[in-house]
Design an enzyme around this catalytic site. Structure first.
Site, mmCIF file in Angstrom:
data_model
loop_
_atom_site.group_PDB
_atom_site.id
_atom_site.type_symbol
_atom_site.label_atom_id
_atom_site.label_comp_id
_atom_site.label_asym_id
_atom_site.label_seq_id
_atom_site.Cartn_x
_atom_site.Cartn_y
_atom_site.Cartn_z
ATOM 1 N N ASP A 95 2.274 4.979 -0.190
ATOM 2 C CA ASP A 95 1.757 6.216 0.383
ATOM 3 C C ASP A 95 1.520 7.270 -0.689
ATOM 4 O OD1 ASP A 95 1.914 5.229 3.018
ATOM 5 O OD2 ASP A 95 4.035 5.768 3.146
ATOM 6 N N ARG B 81 0.851 -1.197 0.000
ATOM 7 C CA ARG B 81 0.000 0.000 0.000
ATOM 8 C C ARG B 81 0.885 1.245 0.000
ATOM 9 N NH1 ARG B 81 -4.248 -1.143 4.791
ATOM 10 N NH2 ARG B 81 -2.282 -1.539 5.878
ATOM 11 N N ARG C 200 11.767 4.715 3.659
ATOM 12 C CA ARG C 200 11.995 6.165 3.721
ATOM 13 C C ARG C 200 12.760 6.566 4.974
ATOM 14 N NH1 ARG C 200 6.120 8.425 2.898
ATOM 15 N NH2 ARG C 200 7.167 10.402 3.392
#
Length: 259
Positions: free
Chosen positions: A54, A52, A199
């Protein structure tokens, strides 16, 4: 019913992430795909996804699956989808898979790529796909730090709040940093990734490159299991989900040299 698997590419710039949201939050990749299928065959489906992504995150190798009663041949599904989808989403491939196939649960490993623009002035044409870092970065130290991330660890330090994972143990098979024309490419291949994990890894490697963290500190940062020990989350637009693997193929064989 048939279980259809799609391989996708999309530019995440104009979307509020992959997962379907309330309309007030803006369009999503999942919502756009599901509504497009409804327009094609007047059938409501729910897509399952390998990851999923972002808001603002891109994909060149996303995988989804859904159950359908529609009789469109596999080879014609991409053309049908792409005739109605916006130009920033493409269906690259479609095939029928066994009923127990799940884009998420059946995945063996995934690859994410992150791009850093290390020019003093940002590249106009890569501004949506590379995070701009105008200060010098020590590539050698970033490479050394990345090597410490490889292996099976508890990556709680690199997990943002809000994730749904019950365990923080993951295996990173490869984490490499390469330079090309003042762009730095960071590639991570693993059996799974926590919420914002890639990230946060990139943000930490950036601080290594800036001299704020020593490469040798990475093992202790991992062992601390304290989110505060890792650095800020790198911007979403530099990240791309590049590949999801469902075979017995080893990531060590496929990606000897990642970037």
């Amino acid at each position: 019913m048939r279980n259809i698997r799609l391989r996708l590419a999309y530019d995440g710039t104009n979307y509020h992430g992959f997962q379907r949201q309330e309309k007030t939050h803006g369009p999503t990749i999942q919502g756009t795909l599901e509504s497009t299928w409804m327009r094609l065959v007047e059938e409501e489906v729910t897509l399952a996804t390998a990851g999923r992504t972002d808001a603002g995150v891109h994909a060149s190798g996303q995988v989804v699956n859904f159950m359908t009663l529609a009789r469109i041949p596999d080879e014609k599904i991409p053309k049908a989808f792409n005739s109605l989808l916006p130009r920033d989403i493409r269906v690259l491939q479609a095939d029928s898979v066994p009923d127990d196939f799940s884009a998420r649960r059946s995945a063996r490993w995934k690859r994410y790529d992150y791009c850093l623009d290390n020019h003093r002035i940002p590249d106009v044409f890569q501004r949506l796909y590379a995070a701009h870092v105008p200060v010098p970065l020590n590539l050698e130290k970033m490479q050394m730090a990345a090597s410490f991330l490889e292996g099976r660890h508890n990556f709680k330090t690199f997990a943002a709040a809000g994730g749904e994972s019950k365990t923080f143990v993951r295996t990173i098979y490869r984490c490499q940093v390469k330079e090309a024309h003042q762009f730095l490419k960071i590639a991570c291949v693993g059996d799974g990734f926590l919420y914002h994990m890639v990230r946060i890894i990139v943000g930490t490697l950036m601080d290594v490159g800036k001299g704020r963290i020593l490469p040798e500190e990475i093992p202790e940062i991992i062992a601390s299991q304290e989110r505060s020990r890792a650095r800020e989350i790198a911007p979403a637009h530099g990240l791309t989900l590049a590949h999801v693997n469902y075979t017995d193929e080893s990531p060590f064989d496929v990606f000897k040299d990642l970037v």
